[in-house]
Scaffold this motif. Structure first.
Motif, PDB file in Angstrom:
ATOM      1  N   GLY A   5      39.211  35.097  27.030  1.00 57.23           N
ATOM      2  CA  GLY A   5      39.496  35.495  28.401  1.00 57.23           C
ATOM      3  C   GLY A   5      39.196  36.949  28.687  1.00 57.23           C
ATOM      4  O   GLY A   5      38.750  37.301  29.774  1.00 57.23           O
ATOM      5  N   GLY A   6      39.429  37.838  27.715  1.00 56.57           N
ATOM      6  CA  GLY A   6      39.161  39.259  27.911  1.00 56.57           C
ATOM      7  C   GLY A   6      37.690  39.536  28.150  1.00 56.57           C
ATOM      8  O   GLY A   6      37.322  40.315  29.035  1.00 56.57           O
ATOM      9  N   SER A   7      36.821  38.899  27.379  1.00 48.21           N
ATOM     10  CA  SER A   7      35.376  39.087  27.566  1.00 48.21           C
ATOM     11  C   SER A   7      34.927  38.533  28.905  1.00 48.21           C
ATOM     12  O   SER A   7      34.121  39.140  29.599  1.00 48.21           O
ATOM     13  CB  SER A   7      34.593  38.398  26.446  1.00 48.21           C
ATOM     14  N   ARG A   8      35.453  37.375  29.259  1.00 46.83           N
ATOM     15  CA  ARG A   8      35.091  36.775  30.543  1.00 46.83           C
ATOM     16  C   ARG A   8      35.543  37.684  31.684  1.00 46.83           C
ATOM     17  O   ARG A   8      34.786  37.967  32.602  1.00 46.83           O
ATOM     18  CB  ARG A   8      35.710  35.385  30.665  1.00 46.83           C
ATOM     19  N   TRP A   9      36.773  38.175  31.624  1.00 45.25           N
ATOM     20  CA  TRP A   9      37.282  39.066  32.667  1.00 45.25           C
ATOM     21  C   TRP A   9      36.434  40.331  32.733  1.00 45.25           C
ATOM     22  O   TRP A   9      36.050  40.777  33.807  1.00 45.25           O
ATOM     23  CB  TRP A   9      38.743  39.433  32.399  1.00 45.25           C
ATOM     24  N   TYR A  10      36.150  40.896  31.576  1.00 43.80           N
ATOM     25  CA  TYR A  10      35.394  42.155  31.515  1.00 43.80           C
ATOM     26  C   TYR A  10      34.018  42.000  32.157  1.00 43.80           C
ATOM     27  O   TYR A  10      33.605  42.832  32.953  1.00 43.80           O
ATOM     28  CB  TYR A  10      35.274  42.601  30.054  1.00 43.80           C
ATOM     29  N   THR A  11      33.313  40.928  31.820  1.00 45.55           N
ATOM     30  CA  THR A  11      31.972  40.745  32.394  1.00 45.55           C
ATOM     31  C   THR A  11      32.026  40.466  33.887  1.00 45.55           C
ATOM     32  O   THR A  11      31.112  40.821  34.623  1.00 45.55           O
ATOM     33  CB  THR A  11      31.197  39.616  31.682  1.00 45.55           C
ATOM     34  N   GLN A  12      33.080  39.853  34.374  1.00 45.87           N
ATOM     35  CA  GLN A  12      33.203  39.572  35.803  1.00 45.87           C
ATOM     36  C   GLN A  12      33.543  40.821  36.606  1.00 45.87           C
ATOM     37  O   GLN A  12      33.292  40.869  37.811  1.00 45.87           O
ATOM     38  CB  GLN A  12      34.272  38.501  36.046  1.00 45.87           C
ATOM     39  N   HIS A  13      34.086  41.843  35.956  1.00 50.58           N
ATOM     40  CA  HIS A  13      34.508  43.042  36.677  1.00 50.58           C
ATOM     41  C   HIS A  13      33.648  44.272  36.371  1.00 50.58           C
ATOM     42  O   HIS A  13      33.926  45.351  36.887  1.00 50.58           O
ATOM     43  CB  HIS A  13      35.986  43.329  36.382  1.00 50.58           C
ATOM     44  N   MET A  14      32.637  44.125  35.560  1.00 46.57           N
ATOM     45  CA  MET A  14      31.728  45.239  35.268  1.00 46.57           C
ATOM     46  C   MET A  14      30.702  45.358  36.387  1.00 46.57           C
ATOM     47  O   MET A  14      30.343  44.375  37.013  1.00 46.57           O
ATOM     48  CB  MET A  14      30.959  44.990  33.960  1.00 46.57           C
ATOM     49  N   TRP A  90      29.958  35.163  24.317  1.00 47.30           N
ATOM     50  CA  TRP A  90      29.174  34.299  25.204  1.00 47.30           C
ATOM     51  C   TRP A  90      29.068  34.828  26.637  1.00 47.30           C
ATOM     52  O   TRP A  90      27.993  34.787  27.229  1.00 47.30           O
ATOM     53  CB  TRP A  90      29.721  32.876  25.187  1.00 47.30           C
ATOM     54  N   PRO A  91      30.143  35.335  27.260  1.00 51.19           N
ATOM     55  CA  PRO A  91      29.994  35.844  28.624  1.00 51.19           C
ATOM     56  C   PRO A  91      28.938  36.955  28.732  1.00 51.19           C
ATOM     57  O   PRO A  91      28.226  37.038  29.734  1.00 51.19           O
ATOM     58  CB  PRO A  91      31.392  36.368  28.978  1.00 51.19           C
ATOM     59  N   PHE A  92      28.821  37.783  27.695  1.00 51.27           N
ATOM     60  CA  PHE A  92      27.800  38.828  27.705  1.00 51.27           C
ATOM     61  C   PHE A  92      26.413  38.224  27.534  1.00 51.27           C
ATOM     62  O   PHE A  92      25.457  38.603  28.214  1.00 51.27           O
ATOM     63  CB  PHE A  92      28.065  39.856  26.599  1.00 51.27           C
ATOM     64  N   MET A  93      26.295  37.273  26.613  1.00 53.80           N
ATOM     65  CA  MET A  93      25.007  36.618  26.372  1.00 53.80           C
ATOM     66  C   MET A  93      24.524  35.909  27.636  1.00 53.80           C
ATOM     67  O   MET A  93      23.334  35.945  27.959  1.00 53.80           O
ATOM     68  CB  MET A  93      25.127  35.631  25.210  1.00 53.80           C
ATOM     69  N   SER A  94      25.436  35.289  28.363  1.00 52.44           N
ATOM     70  CA  SER A  94      25.041  34.573  29.581  1.00 52.44           C
ATOM     71  C   SER A  94      24.532  35.518  30.663  1.00 52.44           C
ATOM     72  O   SER A  94      23.843  35.089  31.579  1.00 52.44           O
ATOM     73  CB  SER A  94      26.204  33.727  30.100  1.00 52.44           C
ATOM     74  N   LEU A  95      24.850  36.817  30.536  1.00 54.17           N
ATOM     75  CA  LEU A  95      24.341  37.816  31.475  1.00 54.17           C
ATOM     76  C   LEU A  95      23.075  38.500  30.957  1.00 54.17           C
ATOM     77  O   LEU A  95      22.584  39.434  31.565  1.00 54.17           O
ATOM     78  CB  LEU A  95      25.419  38.871  31.751  1.00 54.17           C
ATOM     79  N   GLY A  96      22.572  38.033  29.823  1.00 52.74           N
ATOM     80  CA  GLY A  96      21.326  38.582  29.286  1.00 52.74           C
ATOM     81  C   GLY A  96      21.500  39.716  28.291  1.00 52.74           C
ATOM     82  O   GLY A  96      20.520  40.332  27.888  1.00 52.74           O
ATOM     83  N   VAL A  97      22.726  40.008  27.890  1.00 49.55           N
ATOM     84  CA  VAL A  97      22.954  41.048  26.890  1.00 49.55           C
ATOM     85  C   VAL A  97      22.636  40.450  25.514  1.00 49.55           C
ATOM     86  O   VAL A  97      23.158  39.392  25.168  1.00 49.55           O
ATOM     87  CB  VAL A  97      24.422  41.546  26.922  1.00 49.55           C
ATOM     88  N   PRO A  98      21.775  41.098  24.729  1.00 49.82           N
ATOM     89  CA  PRO A  98      21.488  40.574  23.382  1.00 49.82           C
ATOM     90  C   PRO A  98      22.737  40.608  22.507  1.00 49.82           C
ATOM     91  O   PRO A  98      23.448  41.614  22.463  1.00 49.82           O
ATOM     92  CB  PRO A  98      20.428  41.545  22.839  1.00 49.82           C
ATOM     93  N   VAL A  99      23.018  39.499  21.830  1.00 49.42           N
ATOM     94  CA  VAL A  99      24.198  39.374  20.975  1.00 49.42           C
ATOM     95  C   VAL A  99      23.770  38.967  19.578  1.00 49.42           C
ATOM     96  O   VAL A  99      23.071  37.979  19.399  1.00 49.42           O
ATOM     97  CB  VAL A  99      25.194  38.333  21.547  1.00 49.42           C
ATOM     98  N   ILE A 100      24.186  39.761  18.603  1.00 46.86           N
ATOM     99  CA  ILE A 100      24.008  39.416  17.196  1.00 46.86           C
ATOM    100  C   ILE A 100      25.333  38.808  16.751  1.00 46.86           C
ATOM    101  O   ILE A 100      26.333  39.508  16.634  1.00 46.86           O
ATOM    102  CB  ILE A 100      23.727  40.661  16.331  1.00 46.86           C
ATOM    103  N   ASP A 101      25.350  37.499  16.535  1.00 47.77           N
ATOM    104  CA  ASP A 101      26.565  36.830  16.084  1.00 47.77           C
ATOM    105  C   ASP A 101      26.561  36.771  14.570  1.00 47.77           C
ATOM    106  O   ASP A 101      25.811  36.003  13.979  1.00 47.77           O
ATOM    107  CB  ASP A 101      26.624  35.398  16.648  1.00 47.77           C
ATOM    108  N   LEU A 102      27.385  37.589  13.941  1.00 49.25           N
ATOM    109  CA  LEU A 102      27.513  37.531  12.488  1.00 49.25           C
ATOM    110  C   LEU A 102      28.739  36.685  12.172  1.00 49.25           C
ATOM    111  O   LEU A 102      29.858  37.170  11.994  1.00 49.25           O
ATOM    112  CB  LEU A 102      27.605  38.935  11.893  1.00 49.25           C
ATOM    113  N   ILE A 103      28.488  35.386  12.166  1.00 49.83           N
ATOM    114  CA  ILE A 103      29.493  34.371  11.902  1.00 49.83           C
ATOM    115  C   ILE A 103      28.910  33.476  10.816  1.00 49.83           C
ATOM    116  O   ILE A 103      27.768  33.031  10.933  1.00 49.83           O
ATOM    117  CB  ILE A 103      29.785  33.541  13.168  1.00 49.83           C
ATOM    118  N   PRO A 104      29.632  33.234   9.731  1.00 45.94           N
ATOM    119  CA  PRO A 104      29.077  32.408   8.653  1.00 45.94           C
ATOM    120  C   PRO A 104      28.563  31.059   9.177  1.00 45.94           C
ATOM    121  O   PRO A 104      29.221  30.401   9.968  1.00 45.94           O
ATOM    122  CB  PRO A 104      30.258  32.215   7.707  1.00 45.94           C
TER     123      PRO A 104
END
Length: 139
Positions: A5-14, A90-104
């Motif tokens: 929710g924090g990432s979603r809120w942040y991208t909606q208010h930036m 994901w909210p950042f990626m959906s806006l076109g921000v490149p995301v490096i997901d370092l998840i096993p």
């Protein structure tokens, strides 16, 4: 999709200037098991470039003996990730921000978020290797 929710809120208010100023996001999650391996998360050119840089750093540190006492199997696979992970980036990626997901990958550690999820799962030599690679990447 359920995302943080924090990432979603942040991208909606930036404002768009702030979003455009983000070069890339490196998302670290589920780090610490002995057999963790990372795969490139998407085909975005900057993601591929950053992932290749992490692979080169790991290879260089292996060749110069930086990981003598630590498992030398590569953490950064050249295989692409078989599936997209919908996480808090994901909210950042959906806006076109490149995301490096370092998840096993290709799967999460089976013990995570169960009653068996505890400090005994952490393989400290692997965490040390990962930390060294990330420190080198950021320097």
């Amino acid at each position: 999709r359920r995302v943080h929710g924090g990432s979603r809120w942040y991208t909606q208010h930036m404002n768009w200037e702030d979003i455009d100023a983000i070069k890339e996001i490196v998302n670290l999650d589920l780090i610490g098991t002995r057999e963790m391996q990372f795969m490139a998360s998407n085909a975005e050119p900057s993601v591929i470039s950053t992932f290749a840089k992490l692979q080169r750093i790991e290879s260089m540190l292996n060749m110069c003996g930086g990981f003598r006492s630590i498992i030398r199997r590569g953490m950064f696979s050249s295989r692409p990730r078989p599936n997209q992970v919908y996480d808090d980036a994901w909210p950042f990626m959906s806006l076109g921000v490149p995301v490096i997901d370092l998840i096993p990958q290709p799967r999460f550690p089976v013990e995570w978020h169960t009653r068996h999820d505890n400090a005994q799962l952490i393989h400290y030599p692997t965490v040390l290797k990962f930390r060294t690679i990330i420190y080198t990447f950021l320097s």
